[in-house]
Design a protein around this motif. Structure first.
Motif, PDB file in Angstrom:
ATOM      1  N   ASP A 132      13.962  15.628 -32.187  1.00  0.00           N
ATOM      2  CA  ASP A 132      13.627  15.268 -33.786  1.00  0.00           C
ATOM      3  C   ASP A 132      15.075  15.518 -34.655  1.00  0.00           C
ATOM      4  OD1 ASP A 132      10.392  16.688 -33.734  1.00  0.00           O
ATOM      5  OD2 ASP A 132      10.997  14.669 -33.408  1.00  0.00           O
ATOM      6  N   GLY A 133      16.183  15.548 -34.051  1.00  0.00           N
ATOM      7  CA  GLY A 133      17.549  15.681 -34.728  1.00  0.00           C
ATOM      8  C   GLY A 133      18.005  16.807 -34.325  1.00  0.00           C
ATOM      9  N   GLU A 134      19.254  17.215 -34.952  1.00  0.00           N
ATOM     10  CA  GLU A 134      20.058  18.285 -34.631  1.00  0.00           C
ATOM     11  C   GLU A 134      19.315  19.771 -35.350  1.00  0.00           C
ATOM     12  OE1 GLU A 134      24.667  20.079 -35.424  1.00  0.00           O
ATOM     13  OE2 GLU A 134      23.741  18.215 -36.580  1.00  0.00           O
ATOM     14  N   GLU A 135      19.359  20.663 -34.621  1.00  0.00           N
ATOM     15  CA  GLU A 135      18.961  22.054 -35.011  1.00  0.00           C
ATOM     16  C   GLU A 135      20.110  22.913 -35.119  1.00  0.00           C
ATOM     17  OE1 GLU A 135      15.362  24.865 -34.309  1.00  0.00           O
ATOM     18  OE2 GLU A 135      16.325  24.300 -32.516  1.00  0.00           O
ATOM     19  N   SER A 136      20.492  23.721 -36.052  1.00  0.00           N
ATOM     20  CA  SER A 136      21.599  24.411 -36.064  1.00  0.00           C
ATOM     21  C   SER A 136      21.335  26.002 -36.635  1.00  0.00           C
ATOM     22  CB  SER A 136      22.674  24.022 -36.628  1.00  0.00           C
ATOM     23  OG  SER A 136      22.265  23.767 -38.117  1.00  0.00           O
ATOM     24  N   TYR A 137      21.932  26.844 -36.153  1.00  0.00           N
ATOM     25  CA  TYR A 137      21.753  28.068 -36.606  1.00  0.00           C
ATOM     26  C   TYR A 137      23.083  28.960 -36.959  1.00  0.00           C
ATOM     27  CZ  TYR A 137      17.609  27.896 -33.333  1.00  0.00           C
ATOM     28  OH  TYR A 137      16.379  27.438 -32.820  1.00  0.00           O
ATOM     29  N   ARG A 138      22.971  29.207 -38.399  1.00  0.00           N
ATOM     30  CA  ARG A 138      24.259  29.941 -38.971  1.00  0.00           C
ATOM     31  C   ARG A 138      23.689  31.444 -39.018  1.00  0.00           C
ATOM     32  NH1 ARG A 138      27.899  26.808 -41.751  1.00  0.00           N
ATOM     33  NH2 ARG A 138      26.974  24.772 -42.287  1.00  0.00           N
ATOM     34  N   PHE A 139      25.040  32.150 -38.555  1.00  0.00           N
ATOM     35  CA  PHE A 139      24.567  33.733 -38.352  1.00  0.00           C
ATOM     36  C   PHE A 139      25.969  34.298 -38.581  1.00  0.00           C
ATOM     37  CE2 PHE A 139      25.488  32.077 -34.246  1.00  0.00           C
ATOM     38  CZ  PHE A 139      26.183  32.989 -33.431  1.00  0.00           C
ATOM     39  N   GLY A 140      26.242  35.158 -39.664  1.00  0.00           N
ATOM     40  CA  GLY A 140      27.450  35.611 -39.876  1.00  0.00           C
ATOM     41  C   GLY A 140      28.507  34.522 -40.045  1.00  0.00           C
ATOM     42  N   ASP A 141      29.590  34.552 -39.696  1.00  0.00           N
ATOM     43  CA  ASP A 141      30.555  33.456 -39.722  1.00  0.00           C
ATOM     44  C   ASP A 141      30.445  32.250 -38.666  1.00  0.00           C
ATOM     45  OD1 ASP A 141      32.068  34.652 -41.755  1.00  0.00           O
ATOM     46  OD2 ASP A 141      32.934  36.358 -40.436  1.00  0.00           O
ATOM     47  N   TRP A 142      29.252  32.287 -37.960  1.00  0.00           N
ATOM     48  CA  TRP A 142      29.108  31.167 -36.768  1.00  0.00           C
ATOM     49  C   TRP A 142      28.097  30.194 -37.180  1.00  0.00           C
ATOM     50  CZ3 TRP A 142      32.859  31.454 -33.025  1.00  0.00           C
ATOM     51  CH2 TRP A 142      33.694  32.845 -32.881  1.00  0.00           C
ATOM     52  N   ARG A 149      25.773  21.354 -28.603  1.00  0.00           N
ATOM     53  CA  ARG A 149      25.733  22.476 -28.031  1.00  0.00           C
ATOM     54  C   ARG A 149      27.076  23.200 -28.084  1.00  0.00           C
ATOM     55  NH1 ARG A 149      26.021  23.013 -21.370  1.00  0.00           N
ATOM     56  NH2 ARG A 149      26.855  25.138 -21.285  1.00  0.00           N
ATOM     57  N   SER A 150      27.587  23.547 -29.389  1.00  0.00           N
ATOM     58  CA  SER A 150      28.627  23.927 -29.697  1.00  0.00           C
ATOM     59  C   SER A 150      28.643  25.069 -30.600  1.00  0.00           C
ATOM     60  CB  SER A 150      29.393  22.875 -30.511  1.00  0.00           C
ATOM     61  OG  SER A 150      28.994  22.514 -31.629  1.00  0.00           O
ATOM     62  N   LEU A 151      29.466  25.728 -30.551  1.00  0.00           N
ATOM     63  CA  LEU A 151      29.599  27.214 -31.214  1.00  0.00           C
ATOM     64  C   LEU A 151      30.873  27.270 -32.022  1.00  0.00           C
ATOM     65  CD1 LEU A 151      28.430  29.962 -32.118  1.00  0.00           C
ATOM     66  CD2 LEU A 151      29.811  30.875 -30.133  1.00  0.00           C
ATOM     67  N   ARG A 152      30.646  27.137 -33.451  1.00  0.00           N
ATOM     68  CA  ARG A 152      31.815  27.015 -34.302  1.00  0.00           C
ATOM     69  C   ARG A 152      31.915  28.150 -35.197  1.00  0.00           C
ATOM     70  NH1 ARG A 152      34.026  21.620 -36.905  1.00  0.00           N
ATOM     71  NH2 ARG A 152      34.898  21.311 -34.914  1.00  0.00           N
ATOM     72  N   HIS A 153      33.102  28.716 -35.372  1.00  0.00           N
ATOM     73  CA  HIS A 153      33.575  29.674 -36.562  1.00  0.00           C
ATOM     74  C   HIS A 153      33.540  29.010 -37.791  1.00  0.00           C
ATOM     75  CE1 HIS A 153      35.771  33.044 -38.297  1.00  0.00           C
ATOM     76  NE2 HIS A 153      34.691  34.043 -37.567  1.00  0.00           N
ATOM     77  N   SER A 154      33.489  29.615 -38.884  1.00  0.00           N
ATOM     78  CA  SER A 154      33.819  29.336 -40.209  1.00  0.00           C
ATOM     79  C   SER A 154      35.293  28.880 -40.495  1.00  0.00           C
ATOM     80  CB  SER A 154      33.484  30.402 -41.222  1.00  0.00           C
ATOM     81  OG  SER A 154      34.318  31.543 -41.098  1.00  0.00           O
ATOM     82  N   LEU A 208      29.256  37.211 -24.229  1.00  0.00           N
ATOM     83  CA  LEU A 208      28.985  36.806 -25.551  1.00  0.00           C
ATOM     84  C   LEU A 208      29.592  37.651 -26.888  1.00  0.00           C
ATOM     85  CD1 LEU A 208      25.308  35.597 -25.571  1.00  0.00           C
ATOM     86  CD2 LEU A 208      27.199  34.048 -26.092  1.00  0.00           C
ATOM     87  N   ARG A 209      29.530  38.716 -26.407  1.00  0.00           N
ATOM     88  CA  ARG A 209      30.234  39.855 -27.675  1.00  0.00           C
ATOM     89  C   ARG A 209      31.519  39.549 -27.558  1.00  0.00           C
ATOM     90  NH1 ARG A 209      26.356  44.909 -26.010  1.00  0.00           N
ATOM     91  NH2 ARG A 209      24.966  44.715 -27.630  1.00  0.00           N
ATOM     92  N   ARG A 210      32.229  39.236 -26.465  1.00  0.00           N
ATOM     93  CA  ARG A 210      33.817  39.252 -26.448  1.00  0.00           C
ATOM     94  C   ARG A 210      34.108  37.958 -27.360  1.00  0.00           C
ATOM     95  NH1 ARG A 210      33.474  41.242 -21.287  1.00  0.00           N
ATOM     96  NH2 ARG A 210      33.542  39.218 -20.325  1.00  0.00           N
ATOM     97  N   LYS A 211      33.222  36.825 -27.414  1.00  0.00           N
ATOM     98  CA  LYS A 211      33.575  35.675 -28.093  1.00  0.00           C
ATOM     99  C   LYS A 211      33.139  35.780 -29.720  1.00  0.00           C
ATOM    100  CE  LYS A 211      33.201  32.876 -23.901  1.00  0.00           C
ATOM    101  NZ  LYS A 211      32.370  31.597 -23.314  1.00  0.00           N
ATOM    102  N   ILE A 212      32.019  36.353 -29.823  1.00  0.00           N
ATOM    103  CA  ILE A 212      31.598  36.174 -31.248  1.00  0.00           C
ATOM    104  C   ILE A 212      31.590  37.664 -32.200  1.00  0.00           C
ATOM    105  CG2 ILE A 212      29.885  34.515 -30.702  1.00  0.00           C
ATOM    106  CD1 ILE A 212      27.567  36.799 -30.876  1.00  0.00           C
ATOM    107  N   ARG A 217      33.226  46.384 -28.584  1.00  0.00           N
ATOM    108  CA  ARG A 217      32.741  47.701 -28.263  1.00  0.00           C
ATOM    109  C   ARG A 217      31.893  48.252 -29.219  1.00  0.00           C
ATOM    110  NH1 ARG A 217      38.635  49.842 -27.256  1.00  0.00           N
ATOM    111  NH2 ARG A 217      38.830  48.598 -29.193  1.00  0.00           N
ATOM    112  N   ALA A 218      32.153  47.502 -30.395  1.00  0.00           N
ATOM    113  CA  ALA A 218      31.020  48.182 -31.353  1.00  0.00           C
ATOM    114  C   ALA A 218      30.498  46.992 -32.246  1.00  0.00           C
ATOM    115  CB  ALA A 218      32.153  48.968 -32.574  1.00  0.00           C
ATOM    116  N   PRO A 219      29.526  46.414 -31.412  1.00  0.00           N
ATOM    117  CA  PRO A 219      28.894  45.129 -31.853  1.00  0.00           C
ATOM    118  C   PRO A 219      28.056  45.076 -32.985  1.00  0.00           C
ATOM    119  CG  PRO A 219      27.609  45.879 -30.083  1.00  0.00           C
ATOM    120  CD  PRO A 219      28.761  46.699 -30.253  1.00  0.00           C
ATOM    121  N   THR A 220      28.134  44.303 -34.015  1.00  0.00           N
ATOM    122  CA  THR A 220      27.259  44.230 -35.280  1.00  0.00           C
ATOM    123  C   THR A 220      26.468  43.139 -35.362  1.00  0.00           C
ATOM    124  OG1 THR A 220      29.065  42.895 -36.382  1.00  0.00           O
ATOM    125  CG2 THR A 220      29.018  45.394 -36.551  1.00  0.00           C
ATOM    126  N   ILE A 221      26.535  42.128 -34.294  1.00  0.00           N
ATOM    127  CA  ILE A 221      25.714  40.771 -34.221  1.00  0.00           C
ATOM    128  C   ILE A 221      24.373  40.904 -33.265  1.00  0.00           C
ATOM    129  CG2 ILE A 221      25.487  38.361 -33.997  1.00  0.00           C
ATOM    130  CD1 ILE A 221      28.574  38.319 -34.893  1.00  0.00           C
TER     131      ILE A 221
END
Length: 243
Positions: A132-142, A149-154, A208-212, A217-221
Protein backbone atom coordinates in the motif's frame (compact mmCIF):
# COMPACT_ATOMS: atom_id res chain seq x y z
CA UNK A 1 13.95 -14.11 -6.70
CA UNK A 2 11.64 -14.80 -9.64
CA UNK A 3 12.18 -17.71 -12.04
CA UNK A 4 15.88 -17.07 -12.58
CA UNK A 5 18.23 -19.11 -10.38
CA UNK A 6 19.87 -17.29 -7.51
CA UNK A 7 23.42 -16.21 -8.37
CA UNK A 8 25.93 -17.45 -5.79
CA UNK A 9 29.63 -16.74 -5.42
CA UNK A 10 31.60 -19.46 -3.59
CA UNK A 11 35.04 -18.38 -2.35
CA UNK A 12 37.27 -21.13 -0.95
CA UNK A 13 40.97 -21.77 -1.52
CA UNK A 14 40.53 -25.55 -1.30
CA UNK A 15 39.64 -26.89 -4.73
CA UNK A 16 38.67 -30.21 -3.14
CA UNK A 17 35.83 -28.36 -1.40
CA UNK A 18 35.05 -25.59 -3.89
CA UNK A 19 34.65 -27.69 -7.02
CA UNK A 20 32.39 -30.53 -5.77
CA UNK A 21 30.36 -28.05 -3.70
CA UNK A 22 29.86 -25.89 -6.79
CA UNK A 23 28.58 -28.92 -8.70
CA UNK A 24 26.24 -29.83 -5.84
CA UNK A 25 24.79 -26.32 -5.59
CA UNK A 26 24.26 -26.17 -9.34
CA UNK A 27 22.41 -29.48 -9.03
CA UNK A 28 20.19 -27.82 -6.41
CA UNK A 29 19.12 -25.16 -8.89
CA UNK A 30 21.59 -22.34 -8.15
CA UNK A 31 23.89 -20.52 -10.57
CA UNK A 32 27.35 -20.65 -9.00
CA UNK A 33 30.70 -19.04 -9.69
CA UNK A 34 33.81 -20.13 -7.82
CA UNK A 35 36.83 -18.13 -6.68
CA UNK A 36 40.02 -19.45 -5.08
CA UNK A 37 40.84 -16.41 -2.96
CA UNK A 38 39.48 -13.11 -1.67
CA UNK A 39 41.15 -11.06 -4.41
CA UNK A 40 39.44 -13.06 -7.14
CA UNK A 41 36.19 -12.81 -5.23
CA UNK A 42 36.45 -9.02 -4.99
CA UNK A 43 37.05 -8.77 -8.74
CA UNK A 44 34.05 -10.97 -9.52
CA UNK A 45 31.77 -9.02 -7.18
CA UNK A 46 32.78 -5.87 -9.05
CA UNK A 47 31.82 -7.25 -12.45
CA UNK A 48 28.71 -9.37 -11.81
CA UNK A 49 25.53 -9.13 -9.76
CA UNK A 50 25.27 -11.82 -7.07
CA UNK A 51 22.47 -12.67 -4.68
CA UNK A 52 24.68 -14.21 -1.98
CA UNK A 53 28.34 -14.87 -1.20
CA UNK A 54 29.63 -18.01 0.52
CA UNK A 55 33.11 -17.39 1.84
CA UNK A 56 35.68 -19.45 3.72
CA UNK A 57 37.23 -17.60 6.66
CA UNK A 58 40.73 -19.09 6.63
CA UNK A 59 42.38 -18.37 3.28
CA UNK A 60 45.91 -17.36 2.26
CA UNK A 61 46.30 -13.61 1.98
CA UNK A 62 43.11 -11.73 2.74
CA UNK A 63 40.81 -13.77 4.96
CA UNK A 64 37.04 -14.13 4.82
CA UNK A 65 36.41 -11.74 7.69
CA UNK A 66 38.17 -8.91 5.87
CA UNK A 67 36.27 -9.70 2.68
CA UNK A 68 32.98 -9.67 4.61
CA UNK A 69 33.79 -6.15 5.87
CA UNK A 70 34.44 -5.07 2.29
CA UNK A 71 31.11 -6.55 1.14
CA UNK A 72 29.18 -4.93 4.00
CA UNK A 73 30.73 -1.51 3.36
CA UNK A 74 30.18 -1.81 -0.40
CA UNK A 75 27.62 -3.93 -2.25
CA UNK A 76 25.92 -5.12 0.95
CA UNK A 77 25.32 -8.68 -0.27
CA UNK A 78 24.22 -11.43 2.11
CA UNK A 79 27.21 -13.47 3.31
CA UNK A 80 27.48 -17.00 4.69
CA UNK A 81 30.85 -17.79 6.24
CA UNK A 82 32.49 -21.22 6.18
CA UNK A 83 34.85 -21.96 9.04
CA UNK A 84 36.82 -24.98 10.17
CA UNK A 85 36.88 -23.62 13.71
CA UNK A 86 34.17 -24.23 16.25
CA UNK A 87 35.20 -21.54 18.73
CA UNK A 88 32.41 -19.15 19.70
CA UNK A 89 34.68 -16.10 19.37
CA UNK A 90 35.22 -16.54 15.64
CA UNK A 91 31.53 -17.11 15.02
CA UNK A 92 30.65 -13.97 16.98
CA UNK A 93 33.21 -11.88 15.09
CA UNK A 94 31.76 -13.05 11.80
CA UNK A 95 28.24 -12.07 12.81
CA UNK A 96 29.36 -8.76 14.30
CA UNK A 97 31.04 -7.61 11.09
CA UNK A 98 27.96 -8.38 9.04
CA UNK A 99 27.75 -12.04 8.07
CA UNK A 100 24.18 -13.31 7.81
CA UNK A 101 25.02 -16.87 8.85
CA UNK A 102 27.91 -19.32 9.17
CA UNK A 103 28.53 -23.04 8.74
CA UNK A 104 31.23 -24.97 10.59
CA UNK A 105 33.32 -27.44 8.57
CA UNK A 106 32.84 -30.31 8.04
CA UNK A 107 29.22 -29.71 7.11
CA UNK A 108 26.48 -31.43 5.18
CA UNK A 109 25.86 -29.85 1.75
CA UNK A 110 22.14 -30.22 2.48
CA UNK A 111 22.58 -28.08 5.61
CA UNK A 112 24.35 -25.40 3.59
CA UNK A 113 21.56 -25.41 0.99
CA UNK A 114 18.96 -24.97 3.75
CA UNK A 115 20.89 -22.01 5.16
CA UNK A 116 21.36 -20.46 1.72
CA UNK A 117 17.63 -20.63 1.04
CA UNK A 118 16.78 -19.21 4.48
CA UNK A 119 19.15 -16.24 4.02
CA UNK A 120 17.83 -15.59 0.51
CA UNK A 121 14.25 -15.66 1.77
CA UNK A 122 15.07 -13.15 4.50
CA UNK A 123 16.92 -10.87 2.09
CA UNK A 124 14.12 -11.10 -0.47
CA UNK A 125 11.42 -10.44 2.14
CA UNK A 126 13.32 -7.45 3.53
CA UNK A 127 13.63 -5.95 0.06
CA UNK A 128 9.93 -6.21 -0.80
CA UNK A 129 8.07 -2.89 -0.95
CA UNK A 130 4.88 -2.38 1.01
CA UNK A 131 1.79 -3.20 -1.01
CA UNK A 132 0.00 0.00 0.00
CA UNK A 133 2.94 2.34 -0.53
CA UNK A 134 5.92 3.46 1.44
CA UNK A 135 6.08 3.19 5.18
CA UNK A 136 8.71 5.11 7.12
CA UNK A 137 9.76 5.46 10.71
CA UNK A 138 11.35 8.61 12.09
CA UNK A 139 13.26 8.25 15.34
CA UNK A 140 15.74 10.73 16.71
CA UNK A 141 17.86 11.98 13.81
CA UNK A 142 17.07 8.93 11.68
CA UNK A 143 14.47 7.75 9.17
CA UNK A 144 13.97 4.14 8.06
CA UNK A 145 12.16 3.64 4.74
CA UNK A 146 10.60 0.25 4.09
CA UNK A 147 10.25 0.80 0.35
CA UNK A 148 13.88 1.63 -0.28
CA UNK A 149 14.99 -0.39 2.77
CA UNK A 150 17.20 2.58 3.56
CA UNK A 151 18.34 4.24 6.75
CA UNK A 152 19.07 7.96 6.46
CA UNK A 153 20.38 10.48 8.96
CA UNK A 154 19.03 14.03 9.11
CA UNK A 155 22.32 15.21 7.61
CA UNK A 156 21.41 13.21 4.44
CA UNK A 157 23.91 10.48 5.23
CA UNK A 158 22.74 7.00 4.18
CA UNK A 159 23.77 3.97 6.23
CA UNK A 160 23.82 0.49 4.73
CA UNK A 161 22.02 -2.27 6.63
CA UNK A 162 22.30 -6.02 6.25
CA UNK A 163 19.03 -7.93 5.91
CA UNK A 164 19.27 -9.02 9.53
CA UNK A 165 19.99 -5.50 10.79
CA UNK A 166 17.11 -4.09 8.76
CA UNK A 167 14.59 -6.64 9.97
CA UNK A 168 15.68 -6.27 13.60
CA UNK A 169 15.49 -2.46 13.49
CA UNK A 170 12.08 -2.64 11.79
CA UNK A 171 10.79 -5.04 14.45
CA UNK A 172 11.91 -2.71 17.22
CA UNK A 173 10.57 0.44 15.55
CA UNK A 174 7.19 -1.20 14.96
CA UNK A 175 6.98 -1.76 18.73
CA UNK A 176 8.33 1.49 20.26
CA UNK A 177 8.81 1.60 24.02
CA UNK A 178 7.81 -2.06 24.21
CA UNK A 179 10.27 -4.61 25.55
CA UNK A 180 10.96 -7.27 22.92
CA UNK A 181 12.47 -10.50 24.20
CA UNK A 182 15.26 -12.26 22.32
CA UNK A 183 12.89 -15.07 21.38
CA UNK A 184 10.38 -12.61 19.92
CA UNK A 185 13.10 -10.87 17.94
CA UNK A 186 14.60 -14.14 16.74
CA UNK A 187 11.21 -15.17 15.38
CA UNK A 188 10.91 -11.88 13.50
CA UNK A 189 14.49 -11.66 12.23
CA UNK A 190 15.55 -15.21 11.47
CA UNK A 191 12.39 -17.26 11.71
CA UNK A 192 12.31 -20.81 12.91
CA UNK A 193 13.42 -22.25 9.56
CA UNK A 194 17.10 -21.80 10.44
CA UNK A 195 19.19 -22.82 13.40
CA UNK A 196 19.17 -20.03 15.97
CA UNK A 197 22.41 -18.92 17.54
CA UNK A 198 22.40 -17.83 21.16
CA UNK A 199 24.08 -14.48 20.59
CA UNK A 200 22.83 -13.61 17.10
CA UNK A 201 20.39 -10.95 18.37
CA UNK A 202 23.02 -9.47 20.69
CA UNK A 203 25.45 -9.22 17.77
CA UNK A 204 22.88 -7.54 15.52
CA UNK A 205 22.05 -5.08 18.31
CA UNK A 206 25.75 -4.26 18.72
CA UNK A 207 26.11 -3.63 14.99
CA UNK A 208 23.03 -1.40 14.90
CA UNK A 209 24.21 0.60 17.90
CA UNK A 210 27.54 1.30 16.21
CA UNK A 211 25.61 2.68 13.25
CA UNK A 212 22.88 4.76 14.89
CA UNK A 213 24.01 5.68 18.41
CA UNK A 214 26.21 8.68 19.22
CA UNK A 215 28.00 6.42 21.68
CA UNK A 216 27.40 2.70 21.24
CA UNK A 217 28.72 2.07 24.76
CA UNK A 218 26.06 4.34 26.25
CA UNK A 219 23.06 3.81 23.95
CA UNK A 220 20.07 6.12 24.15
CA UNK A 221 17.99 4.71 21.25
CA UNK A 222 18.14 0.94 21.69
CA UNK A 223 18.03 0.17 25.41
CA UNK A 224 18.93 -3.13 27.03
CA UNK A 225 16.31 -4.29 29.51
CA UNK A 226 18.18 -6.63 31.79
CA UNK A 227 16.47 -9.99 32.07
CA UNK A 228 13.98 -8.93 29.42
CA UNK A 229 15.37 -7.98 26.06
CA UNK A 230 15.62 -4.76 24.05
CA UNK A 231 13.48 -1.70 23.50
CA UNK A 232 13.40 1.44 21.33
CA UNK A 233 13.31 4.16 23.98
CA UNK A 234 12.96 7.22 21.77
CA UNK A 235 9.80 8.57 20.14
CA UNK A 236 8.95 6.89 16.84
CA UNK A 237 6.82 8.65 14.22
CA UNK A 238 5.33 6.23 11.72
CA UNK A 239 3.93 7.28 8.36
CA UNK A 240 2.26 5.26 5.63
CA UNK A 241 0.99 1.80 6.28
CA UNK A 242 1.97 -1.74 5.43
CA UNK A 243 -0.03 -4.03 3.17
Amino acid sequence: MGDAPAQLLLIDDEASIREPLTDYLVGQGFAVDGAADAGAGRAMIGTKSYDLVICDIMMPGEDGLSLTRFIREGPGLPVILLTARAEETERIIGLEIGADDYVVKPFSPRELVARIRAVLRRAHSAALPCEDGEESYRFGDWQLSTTARSLRHSDSRDVALSSGEYQLLLALLANPRRVMTRDQLLDLVRGRDAEIFDRSIDNLISRLRRKIEDDARAPTIIKTIWGGGYMISTEVVRSGRRG
